[in-house]
Motif scaffolding. Structure first.
Motif, PDB file in Angstrom:
ATOM      1  N   ARG A   1       0.822  -1.196   0.000  1.00 43.56           N
ATOM      2  CA  ARG A   1       0.000   0.000   0.000  1.00 43.56           C
ATOM      3  C   ARG A   1       0.860   1.252   0.000  1.00 43.56           C
TER       4      ARG A   1
ATOM      5  N   GLU B   1     -10.382   2.473  -6.661  1.00 42.13           N
ATOM      6  CA  GLU B   1      -9.911   1.517  -5.648  1.00 42.13           C
ATOM      7  C   GLU B   1     -10.826   1.529  -4.429  1.00 42.13           C
TER       8      GLU B   1
ATOM      9  N   ARG C   1     -13.230  -1.292  -2.832  1.00 46.48           N
ATOM     10  CA  ARG C   1     -13.018  -1.756  -1.457  1.00 46.48           C
ATOM     11  C   ARG C   1     -14.325  -1.759  -0.677  1.00 46.48           C
TER      12      ARG C   1
END
Length: 407
Positions: free
Chosen positions: A13, A380, A384
């Protein structure tokens, strides 16, 4: 602790976002050397135990107090100019109870930590309860819609979501319309439960909403908590989370898009009070227009008993125009060195010129290139959140916000 000692997912990340991160480990914090801790605040159901904030306090210094409509002071919270509608999975029980007849109120263990929360607790006369039965696996999200009809009177609300042992469910809290609302949301995931809660703040331009969400993650439970902010004049959501036993796994996600004059504020506290638990925080925001203001405060507390935990928090802000401002403050307090890993990172910036140049060099007009970059920025996070029933709506809301900037 070096970056290489962090879990692989955390390393990935950090590298992916190209951010300067801070990792922590080692001895516990000596508060005598740090002048006390911002993590420890007064918790009380008594409104008078919470002084009226004036905007100079650490917890309120970013909030425009003059726009709070008195929700933080003594404005009446007796308004009922909002409607609550429910679209529930057949297995889920939803009730609206008189506050005095709602025994689940307080079952999360939450005690109000500021005056608006304490006022809402004291003055909410109804409690909406959502109960997912033990071992139930729901097929559709349960949606609680709160539609405000007027912002002239202050109102108080309370919601309790309980996912019983080993259940699997999704709950959406959908706010819209005009209102001046202070409320509390309690979220309880019992042992082994898997629960997703998404709160969508899509208010009208005149709305003010001050909310506190408290999440209690049981032993071996998995919780995903997401806050989405698009509308409202001033929206401040404080989210806290703690654990009821080892093995708890929590994701705290946020997406926000602030327009001209809007104030969108998210404040978080992850309290690692049990061993062998995990937390992962990711909030992303975009801002455009004069005096658009977004605030993100991320607090993680790792207590002495929280050995073997892993935590990471990340906030990114994309400033699209001049005159917009983002404040981002990650905080981490560690009281034990016996952890798997802990880190945080934040970044605020404009478009990546290289990305725009790459797209324009391939014949994509500047406006469309800009749209593609913003879409990619949020993709993203939408993935998620992982709720297909609202994913298209979130994408459409981002497109709507981009269209505003092009007018």
């Amino acid at each position: 602790m070096s970056t290489s000692e962090l879990p692989a997912s955390t390393q990935e990340r950090a590298a992916q976002h190209g951010l300067t991160e801070h990792t922590h480990g080692g001895a516990a914090l000596d508060e005598s050397k740090h002048g006390g801790s911002a993590f420890h605040t007064v918790a009380s159901f008594d409104v008078d135990d919470h002084p009226v904030p004036r905007g100079r306090e650490e917890d309120w210094r970013f909030t425009p107090m003059a726009r709070m409509r008195g929700l933080h002071d003594d404005a009446a919270l007796d308004g009922h100019d909002y409607e609550v509608t429910v679209d529930a999975d057949p297995q889920v029980k939803v009730e609206t109870l008189e506050a005095g007849n709602a025994p689940v109120r307080g079952s999360s263990g939450y005690v109000p930590v500021d005056r608006p929360s304490a006022r809402a607790w004291a003055e909410a006369d109804k409690v909406v309860t959502v109960t997912v039965p033990r071992e139930a696996v729901t097929e559709q999200p349960t949606v609680i819609r709160v539609n405000g009809l007027s912002s002239e009177k202050g109102a108080a609300g309370h919601v309790v979501v309980t996912a019983e042992r080993f259940s699997q469910s999704v709950v959406v809290l959908d706010y819209g319309g005009s209102a001046a609302l202070a409320d509390n949301v309690e979220i309880i995931a019992e042992e082994g439960a898997k629960l997703v809660v998404v709160a969508v703040q899509d208010w009208a331009d005149d709305a003010v909403h001050v909310s506190h969400h408290h999440v209690h993650v049981g032993r071996d439970a998995t919780v995903k908590h997401a806050v989405v902010g698009f509308g409202g004049d001033l929206v401040r959501v404080s989210s806290s989370l703690d654990y009821g036993g080892p093995g708890g796994d929590a994701e705290m996600l946020g997406l926000y898009f602030a327009d001209s004059g809007q104030h969108l504020e998210n404040r978080l506290l992850v309290d690692h009070n049990q061993p062998h638990c995990r937390s992962d925080v990711l909030y992303k925001g975009a801002l455009q227009g004069s005096k658009a203001h977004a605030v993100w405060i991320g607090n993680v507390l790792i207590r002495p008993e929280a050995e073997g935990i892993s935590t990471f928090e990340l906030n990114r802000n994309l400033v699209l125009t001049d005159g917009a401002r983002a404040d981002s403050v990650p905080n981490l307090e560690i009281e034990t060195g016996e952890i798997e890993g802990a880190g945080h990172a934040s970044a605020t910036g404009r478009f990546d010129d290289e990305q725009l140049f790459y797209l324009q060099a391939r014949g994509i007009p500047a406006d469309e290139a800009r749209r593609l970059v913003v879409r990619g920025f949020f993709t993203e996070l939408i993935n998620r959140i992982g709720v297909p029933e609202i994913a298209e709506r979130l994408v459409a809301s981002v497109e709507r916000e981009l269209a505003i900037s092009e007018q």
